[in-house]
Design an enzyme around this catalytic site. Structure first.
Site, mmCIF file in Angstrom:
data_model
loop_
_atom_site.group_PDB
_atom_site.id
_atom_site.type_symbol
_atom_site.label_atom_id
_atom_site.label_comp_id
_atom_site.label_asym_id
_atom_site.label_seq_id
_atom_site.Cartn_x
_atom_site.Cartn_y
_atom_site.Cartn_z
ATOM 1 N N CYS A 134 67.086 -8.902 -31.149
ATOM 2 C CA CYS A 134 68.055 -9.640 -31.974
ATOM 3 C C CYS A 134 69.431 -9.280 -31.430
ATOM 4 C CB CYS A 134 67.946 -9.257 -33.443
ATOM 5 S SG CYS A 134 66.271 -9.288 -34.124
ATOM 6 N N ALA A 135 69.651 -9.584 -30.149
ATOM 7 C CA ALA A 135 70.781 -9.009 -29.408
ATOM 8 C C ALA A 135 72.146 -9.524 -29.832
ATOM 9 C CB ALA A 135 70.584 -9.243 -27.909
ATOM 10 N N GLY A 160 75.646 -8.743 -28.110
ATOM 11 C CA GLY A 160 75.229 -7.702 -27.189
ATOM 12 C C GLY A 160 75.904 -6.351 -27.217
ATOM 13 N N GLY A 161 76.601 -5.992 -28.291
ATOM 14 C CA GLY A 161 77.252 -4.684 -28.337
ATOM 15 C C GLY A 161 76.301 -3.536 -28.090
ATOM 16 N N LYS A 162 75.131 -3.594 -28.723
ATOM 17 C CA LYS A 162 74.161 -2.504 -28.568
ATOM 18 C C LYS A 162 73.449 -2.591 -27.223
ATOM 19 C CE LYS A 162 73.652 -1.961 -33.540
ATOM 20 N NZ LYS A 162 74.493 -3.112 -33.955
ATOM 21 N N ASP A 206 67.400 -5.150 -34.417
ATOM 22 C CA ASP A 206 68.636 -5.038 -35.209
ATOM 23 C C ASP A 206 68.735 -6.325 -36.019
ATOM 24 O OD1 ASP A 206 71.108 -4.444 -36.215
ATOM 25 O OD2 ASP A 206 72.203 -4.830 -34.361
ATOM 26 N N CYS A 240 72.524 -3.076 -40.782
ATOM 27 C CA CYS A 240 73.845 -2.585 -41.203
ATOM 28 C C CYS A 240 74.010 -2.869 -42.694
ATOM 29 C CB CYS A 240 74.974 -3.210 -40.376
ATOM 30 S SG CYS A 240 75.039 -5.006 -40.423
ATOM 31 N N ASP A 253 67.752 -13.595 -28.193
ATOM 32 C CA ASP A 253 68.369 -14.113 -29.417
ATOM 33 C C ASP A 253 67.984 -15.583 -29.553
ATOM 34 O OD1 ASP A 253 70.535 -12.838 -31.406
ATOM 35 O OD2 ASP A 253 70.840 -14.993 -31.333
#
Length: 361
Positions: free
Chosen positions: A191-192, A195-197, A260, A313, A215
């Site tokens: 679930c990119a 793409g921060g992670k 995520d 989150c 995604d």
């Protein structure tokens, strides 16, 4: 004349305390200009700032503002500006810590940078930013992070242009470390988003191995590709989830699978205070169904002996611990190794939940 940062911070602060200010003003929220000036004036008084002269604040009486503020300071849902339903749900799910978490979520967020260790070190980045007048402090909470004591536009700096850092909250940075990735692994970020992670995972893999960023929104993957090019993260390959076949083809292949998942975002209310007013009970139920479906449908990508990391989150256990508990009960081929919850009132950053599960058969 106010600068952009002051306007932006003021706007966010008004949204963050929307219900509180309107209650003190004594009106139902209405987007009429003279009412908004009254709300703005109320916020200035409560911050003990002097009201500018002129007719715009003629309806704002200083003594009345403080009188009403005192009256409502013991009513949590008004003081912390949340809808009644969310306040009740938070108390039900979280219990006695709900009040302190809510208070922490109502404070402005800190600006945190993540050093791109593919290109530089935290020490060199810190020195380069200082040369451009941007002061930063290292933080013990997570490696390679820098915190700004004062908000600055870091996107105009040479280090940003050169791909030396990304803006990413410290709690969010914990996720990639938590995954325990190694160089040479095959990792799937299912679930990119933008793409921060994924970018952080690539740095921890030292650009060796394979990182598949998935995604269901193509525009997000295009943004991720741009960011990866700037950062020099060339092990990232993007794939659009346009059918169930994409997941099926990757069955039993990932050393690490990151989920995520879409969630309420209640852990990031400080930077997205509008969520408080957009989120509805029906939407929360819809999101929980999506989370459950992703866990059940995507878990097959984890290879035997590999690990699946579930992340939200959200501060709500119904989106975290309870989802994982249900999944483990229904999947004897997975075992729960660890759970971690980061809370805004304890660590001082965004609220996150993480769980690590191993596929054992």
């Amino acid at each position: 004349v106010y600068d952009r940062s002051y306007v932006a911070e003021t706007f966010y602060e008004l949204i963050r305390n929307w219900r509180y200010y309107w209650t003190i003003v004594g009106k139902e929220p209405e987007m009429k200009r003279h009412f908004l000036w009254e709300v703005f004036g109320t916020s200035l008084i409560l911050k003990e700032q002097k009201l500018p002269g002129g007719h715009l604040f003629k309806n704002v009486a200083v003594h009345k503002v403080f009188e009403k503020a005192k009256k409502f300071e013991t009513v949590r849902c008004i003081r912390e500006s949340v809808p009644d339903w969310l306040d009740k749900l938070g108390e039900k799910e979280i219990g006695k810590n709900w009040g302190s978490i809510l208070s922490a979520l109502n404070k402005p967020p800190k600006l945190i940078l993540r050093t791109n260790t593919l290109k530089t070190t935290t020490e060199i980045l810190q020195a380069k930013l200082k040369e451009e007048g941007v002061e930063t402090n290292t933080i013990n909470f997570v490696n390679d992070a820098l915190e700004l004591p004062f908000n600055r536009n870091v996107f105009r700096t040479v280090p940003f242009h050169d791909g030396w850092f990304e803006v990413q909250d410290a709690a969010s940075q914990v996720v990639a470390h938590y995954m325990d990735v190694q160089s040479g692994m095959r990792v799937v970020d299912a679930c990119a988003g933008a793409g921060g992670k994924s970018l952080h995972i690539a740095t921890l893999m030292k650009n060796k191995g394979k990182l598949l960023a998935l995604d269901n929104k193509e525009w997000k993957l295009k943004e991720l590709s741009k960011r990866a090019a700037r950062q020099g993260a060339n092990i990232i390959e993007t794939r659009l989830i346009d059918s169930t076949k994409v997941i099926k083809r990757m069955e039993d292949s990932a050393d690490r699978l990151l989920l995520d998942v879409p969630c309420s975002g209640t852990g990031v209310l400080r930077r997205n205070p509008d969520i408080k007013w957009k989120l509805q009970p029906e939407e929360l139920e819809r999101l929980k169904k999506i989370q459950s479906d992703i866990l059940n449908d995507y878990c097959i990508m984890t290879k035997k002996g590999g690990k699946m990391i579930y992340v939200t989150c959200s501060i709500l256990p119904s989106e975290g611990e309870e989802q994982v508990k249900k999944f483990i009960a229904a999947h004897s081929d997975f075992t729960l190794l660890d759970q971690l919850r980061l809370s805004p009132d304890k660590e001082g950053y965004d609220g996150f939940y993480m769980a690590m599960m191993e596929r054992v058969s």
